[in-house]
Scaffold this motif. Structure first.
Motif, PDB file in Angstrom:
ATOM      1  N   SER A 171      16.725  79.902 -30.299  1.00 52.69           N
ATOM      2  CA  SER A 171      17.202  80.696 -31.436  1.00 52.69           C
ATOM      3  C   SER A 171      16.947  80.021 -32.780  1.00 52.69           C
ATOM      4  CB  SER A 171      18.697  80.994 -31.288  1.00 52.69           C
ATOM      5  OG  SER A 171      19.442  79.787 -31.159  1.00 52.69           O
ATOM      6  N   ILE A 195      15.419  85.630 -26.599  1.00 48.08           N
ATOM      7  CA  ILE A 195      15.936  84.543 -27.430  1.00 48.08           C
ATOM      8  C   ILE A 195      17.177  83.974 -26.770  1.00 48.08           C
ATOM      9  CG2 ILE A 195      16.839  83.908 -29.697  1.00 48.08           C
ATOM     10  CD1 ILE A 195      15.290  86.223 -30.886  1.00 48.08           C
ATOM     11  N   PRO A 197      19.992  80.393 -27.258  1.00 48.55           N
ATOM     12  CA  PRO A 197      20.306  79.152 -27.984  1.00 48.55           C
ATOM     13  C   PRO A 197      20.243  77.937 -27.071  1.00 48.55           C
ATOM     14  CG  PRO A 197      22.328  80.310 -27.441  1.00 48.55           C
ATOM     15  CD  PRO A 197      21.190  81.206 -26.993  1.00 48.55           C
ATOM     16  N   ALA A 277      21.110  87.612 -31.053  1.00 53.81           N
ATOM     17  CA  ALA A 277      20.678  86.248 -30.746  1.00 53.81           C
ATOM     18  C   ALA A 277      21.474  85.207 -31.522  1.00 53.81           C
ATOM     19  CB  ALA A 277      19.196  86.099 -31.069  1.00 53.81           C
TER      20      ALA A 277
END
Length: 324
Positions: A171, A195, A197, A277
């Motif tokens: 991300s 996406i 993280p 995201a």
């Protein structure tokens, strides 16, 4: 020059003479190439077998050159098919070899590739050898001078051939100017992008047979080493990790594929993807090329439309409706 497609220098000399004349008798070839008649006949027969010449029915027999652009191209295509078969056989032999040495020689399961040119070569080669799908993690840092992901020409070519690409982007790429335009090119050609993280590494997986992990730290300006992971429990674990994160990642929809069905504009679809995201207003503005005020204006419209009070509720309601 034509030895690469199976012609000897003498064969090529006779073929060149035939092309110059467009058609010739055995006696004319003997005179042009200073060959015995038996050798000339043998070579002319070989050219007939290869499709480089035809033979007339009159007397004396005349040999006619076939247009080089079609005849030589046909031979090249046949050689390429044969080479593809050899490559496939090599891969099959390597699978058998690695299966037999997996536990006897564990050091061969992980290969360290060093040097920028060699790393780039192996990365391109791994993609080109892919038959079904490439899977990957994409995250910073990136080598200078680009400092962000650019369209991968090898990927675009393989997508056109029907190879599937599934890529999960860290991300943090949302902070990088130009990222949205770059990934849009891949998505428009068929890449499936998501996406997530906190991706743990850069990663590429070719089918279920090979993975590459680039070794690059923050601040590095060149990629000079990578791990190659051959079939092994470690490769199985990397594949399982990718699939687990894929299920928990946010799909990237940047081509308006839901716009007409859900009455979303392409801009709203892009914004929803970025919000889901976890992108902040500043990151979304940078990715979309907007001002933060424009992001906030679109977000306010979406909140009113969805009956949401917070950004989180916008993402949850959009997910519930199947918009993202």
């Amino acid at each position: 020059m034509l030895e690469a497609i199976g012609l000897s220098p003498q064969d090529e000399e006779v073929y060149d003479a035939l092309v110059r004349r467009t058609q010739a008798t055995v006696a004319e070839i003997v005179a042009d190439c200073h060959l015995p008649a038996t050798a000339a006949r043998r070579i002319l027969q070989s050219l007939l077998d290869l499709g480089l010449a035809t033979r007339s029915t009159g007397r004396p027999t005349r040999y006619v050159a076939v247009s080089p652009d079609s005849s030589l191209e046909a031979i090249l295509r046949e050689r390429e098919r044969e080479l593809d078969g050899v490559r496939a056989h090599i891969r099959a032999l390597m699978d058998v070899y690695r299966a037999g040495t997996r536990f006897a020689h564990p050091g061969e399961l992980i290969e360290v590739v060093s040097g920028r040119d060699e790393v780039n070569h192996r990365w391109v080669q791994m993609q080109q050898d892919t038959r079904a799908q490439m899977r990957g993690f994409d995250r910073p840092p990136y080598a200078a001078p680009a400092q962000h992901r650019e369209p991968n020409p090898v990927e675009l070519d393989l997508l056109r051939r029907g190879v599937r690409y599934r890529v999960i982007y860290e991300s943090s790429v949302l902070e990088m100017p130009g990222w949205l335009e770059d990934v849009t090119v891949g998505v428009q050609h068929g890449e499936q992008a998501r996406i997530h993280p906190g991706l743990p590494m850069k990663l590429g997986i070719s089918d279920d047979r090979l993975a590459i992990i680039p070794l690059m730290r923050a601040g590095d300006d060149v990629l000079s080493a990578s791990y190659l992971i051959h079939p092994s429990p470690l490769l199985d674990a990397l594949i399982a990790l990718f699939e687990a994160l894929w299920e928990r990642s946010v799909p990237v929809r940047l081509n308006g594929e839901l716009a007409s069905e859900q009455e979303l504009s392409p801009d709203e679809e892009r914004l929803l993807t970025l919000l889901a995201a976890g992108a902040a207003d500043r990151s979304a503005a940078r990715a979309l090329g907007w001002s933060e005020r424009t992001v906030q204006r679109h977000l306010t419209k979406l909140m009113r439309r969805l009956g949401a009070q917070t950004r989180f509720q916008v993402a949850m309601e959009a997910t519930r409706r199947g918009w993202i």
